[in-house]
Motif scaffolding. Structure first.
Motif, PDB file in Angstrom:
ATOM      1  N   GLU A 108       4.068  -9.889  13.422  1.00  0.00           N
ATOM      2  CA  GLU A 108       2.644 -10.102  13.135  1.00  0.00           C
ATOM      3  C   GLU A 108       2.234 -11.540  13.429  1.00  0.00           C
ATOM      4  O   GLU A 108       1.174 -11.776  14.026  1.00  0.00           O
ATOM      5  N   LEU A 109       3.054 -12.493  13.013  1.00  0.00           N
ATOM      6  CA  LEU A 109       2.731 -13.896  13.281  1.00  0.00           C
ATOM      7  C   LEU A 109       2.722 -14.147  14.781  1.00  0.00           C
ATOM      8  O   LEU A 109       1.833 -14.824  15.293  1.00  0.00           O
ATOM      9  N   GLY A 110       3.697 -13.587  15.483  1.00  0.00           N
ATOM     10  CA  GLY A 110       3.744 -13.746  16.934  1.00  0.00           C
ATOM     11  C   GLY A 110       2.476 -13.238  17.599  1.00  0.00           C
ATOM     12  O   GLY A 110       1.935 -13.895  18.503  1.00  0.00           O
ATOM     13  N   LYS A 111       1.963 -12.090  17.162  1.00  0.00           N
ATOM     14  CA  LYS A 111       0.727 -11.543  17.733  1.00  0.00           C
ATOM     15  C   LYS A 111      -0.451 -12.461  17.453  1.00  0.00           C
ATOM     16  O   LYS A 111      -1.308 -12.660  18.313  1.00  0.00           O
ATOM     17  N   ARG A 112      -0.504 -13.024  16.260  1.00  0.00           N
ATOM     18  CA  ARG A 112      -1.599 -13.949  15.920  1.00  0.00           C
ATOM     19  C   ARG A 112      -1.561 -15.203  16.796  1.00  0.00           C
ATOM     20  O   ARG A 112      -2.598 -15.794  17.088  1.00  0.00           O
ATOM     21  N   LEU A 113      -0.339 -15.601  17.177  1.00  0.00           N
ATOM     22  CA  LEU A 113      -0.159 -16.827  17.950  1.00  0.00           C
ATOM     23  C   LEU A 113      -0.104 -16.597  19.454  1.00  0.00           C
ATOM     24  O   LEU A 113      -0.154 -17.547  20.229  1.00  0.00           O
ATOM     25  N   GLY A 114       0.063 -15.341  19.863  1.00  0.00           N
ATOM     26  CA  GLY A 114       0.195 -15.047  21.283  1.00  0.00           C
ATOM     27  C   GLY A 114       1.581 -15.344  21.824  1.00  0.00           C
ATOM     28  O   GLY A 114       1.731 -15.695  22.998  1.00  0.00           O
ATOM     29  N   VAL A 115       2.605 -15.222  20.953  1.00  0.00           N
ATOM     30  CA  VAL A 115       3.993 -15.432  21.365  1.00  0.00           C
ATOM     31  C   VAL A 115       4.829 -14.250  20.883  1.00  0.00           C
ATOM     32  O   VAL A 115       4.380 -13.431  20.085  1.00  0.00           O
ATOM     33  N   SER A 116       6.063 -14.182  21.328  1.00  0.00           N
ATOM     34  CA  SER A 116       6.946 -13.080  20.942  1.00  0.00           C
ATOM     35  C   SER A 116       7.542 -13.286  19.556  1.00  0.00           C
ATOM     36  O   SER A 116       7.536 -14.404  19.024  1.00  0.00           O
ATOM     37  N   ARG A 117       8.071 -12.205  18.992  1.00  0.00           N
ATOM     38  CA  ARG A 117       8.787 -12.293  17.724  1.00  0.00           C
ATOM     39  C   ARG A 117       9.978 -13.233  17.870  1.00  0.00           C
ATOM     40  O   ARG A 117      10.293 -14.010  16.965  1.00  0.00           O
ATOM     41  N   GLN A 118      10.638 -13.194  19.025  1.00  0.00           N
ATOM     42  CA  GLN A 118      11.797 -14.053  19.264  1.00  0.00           C
ATOM     43  C   GLN A 118      11.398 -15.526  19.261  1.00  0.00           C
ATOM     44  O   GLN A 118      12.157 -16.372  18.768  1.00  0.00           O
ATOM     45  N   ALA A 119      10.212 -15.823  19.775  1.00  0.00           N
ATOM     46  CA  ALA A 119       9.727 -17.206  19.759  1.00  0.00           C
ATOM     47  C   ALA A 119       9.483 -17.668  18.329  1.00  0.00           C
ATOM     48  O   ALA A 119       9.822 -18.802  17.962  1.00  0.00           O
ATOM     49  N   VAL A 120       8.907 -16.809  17.499  1.00  0.00           N
ATOM     50  CA  VAL A 120       8.692 -17.143  16.086  1.00  0.00           C
ATOM     51  C   VAL A 120      10.035 -17.392  15.410  1.00  0.00           C
ATOM     52  O   VAL A 120      10.202 -18.363  14.672  1.00  0.00           O
ATOM     53  N   ASN A 121      11.019 -16.540  15.687  1.00  0.00           N
ATOM     54  CA  ASN A 121      12.341 -16.714  15.097  1.00  0.00           C
ATOM     55  C   ASN A 121      12.959 -18.044  15.521  1.00  0.00           C
ATOM     56  O   ASN A 121      13.534 -18.764  14.690  1.00  0.00           O
ATOM     57  N   ALA A 122      12.837 -18.399  16.790  1.00  0.00           N
ATOM     58  CA  ALA A 122      13.393 -19.662  17.282  1.00  0.00           C
ATOM     59  C   ALA A 122      12.722 -20.856  16.615  1.00  0.00           C
ATOM     60  O   ALA A 122      13.380 -21.858  16.316  1.00  0.00           O
ATOM     61  N   LEU A 123      11.434 -20.754  16.340  1.00  0.00           N
ATOM     62  CA  LEU A 123      10.728 -21.832  15.643  1.00  0.00           C
ATOM     63  C   LEU A 123      11.169 -21.907  14.183  1.00  0.00           C
ATOM     64  O   LEU A 123      11.419 -22.997  13.655  1.00  0.00           O
ATOM     65  N   GLU A 124      11.264 -20.757  13.537  1.00  0.00           N
ATOM     66  CA  GLU A 124      11.654 -20.731  12.120  1.00  0.00           C
ATOM     67  C   GLU A 124      13.062 -21.259  11.894  1.00  0.00           C
ATOM     68  O   GLU A 124      13.326 -21.910  10.885  1.00  0.00           O
ATOM     69  N   THR A 125      13.952 -20.976  12.813  1.00  0.00           N
ATOM     70  CA  THR A 125      15.340 -21.426  12.673  1.00  0.00           C
ATOM     71  C   THR A 125      15.549 -22.807  13.285  1.00  0.00           C
ATOM     72  O   THR A 125      16.672 -23.295  13.345  1.00  0.00           O
ATOM     73  N   GLU A 126      14.442 -23.401  13.758  1.00  0.00           N
ATOM     74  CA  GLU A 126      14.423 -24.755  14.309  1.00  0.00           C
ATOM     75  C   GLU A 126      15.319 -24.903  15.531  1.00  0.00           C
ATOM     76  O   GLU A 126      15.844 -25.976  15.808  1.00  0.00           O
ATOM     77  N   LYS A 127      15.465 -23.802  16.280  1.00  0.00           N
ATOM     78  CA  LYS A 127      16.210 -23.852  17.540  1.00  0.00           C
ATOM     79  C   LYS A 127      15.333 -24.422  18.647  1.00  0.00           C
ATOM     80  O   LYS A 127      15.840 -24.934  19.632  1.00  0.00           O
ATOM     81  N   HIS A 128      14.006 -24.286  18.491  1.00  0.00           N
ATOM     82  CA  HIS A 128      13.047 -24.810  19.461  1.00  0.00           C
ATOM     83  C   HIS A 128      11.896 -25.462  18.721  1.00  0.00           C
ATOM     84  O   HIS A 128      11.515 -25.014  17.638  1.00  0.00           O
ATOM     85  N   ASP A 129      11.349 -26.511  19.316  1.00  0.00           N
ATOM     86  CA  ASP A 129      10.154 -27.155  18.785  1.00  0.00           C
ATOM     87  C   ASP A 129       8.937 -26.583  19.500  1.00  0.00           C
ATOM     88  O   ASP A 129       8.996 -26.300  20.700  1.00  0.00           O
ATOM     89  N   PRO A 130       7.822 -26.439  18.801  1.00  0.00           N
ATOM     90  CA  PRO A 130       6.625 -25.914  19.451  1.00  0.00           C
ATOM     91  C   PRO A 130       5.956 -26.969  20.328  1.00  0.00           C
ATOM     92  O   PRO A 130       6.114 -28.169  20.107  1.00  0.00           O
TER      93      PRO A 130
END
Length: 65
Positions: free
Chosen positions: A18-40
């Motif tokens: 749901e957050l990914g859809k609100r942001l226009g990114v994939s669920r995997q991108a949200v997961n990578a941000l949450e786990t701090e594997k990638h910076d936005p």
């Protein structure tokens, strides 16, 4: 970059999908941000803050302070 995404998302009862859809990114991108594997990107950081109706500083921790 440290962030409060997981906590903020859980407080609203949103899934990563749901957050990914609100942001226009994939669920995997949200997961990578949450786990701090990638910076936005700056643009995405502002979209995230807007989705939660917060300031960027309330979502992300400044690593330079």
């Amino acid at each position: 970059m440290r962030n409060r995404l997981r906590v903020l998302r859980a407080e609203r009862g949103w899934t990563q999908e749901e957050l990914g859809k609100r942001l226009g990114v994939s669920r995997q991108a949200v997961n990578a941000l949450e786990t701090e594997k990638h910076d936005p990107s700056l643009d995405l950081a502002y979209r995230i803050a807007a989705a939660f109706e917060l300031k960027v500083e309330e979502v992300f921790e400044n690593p330079h302070l």
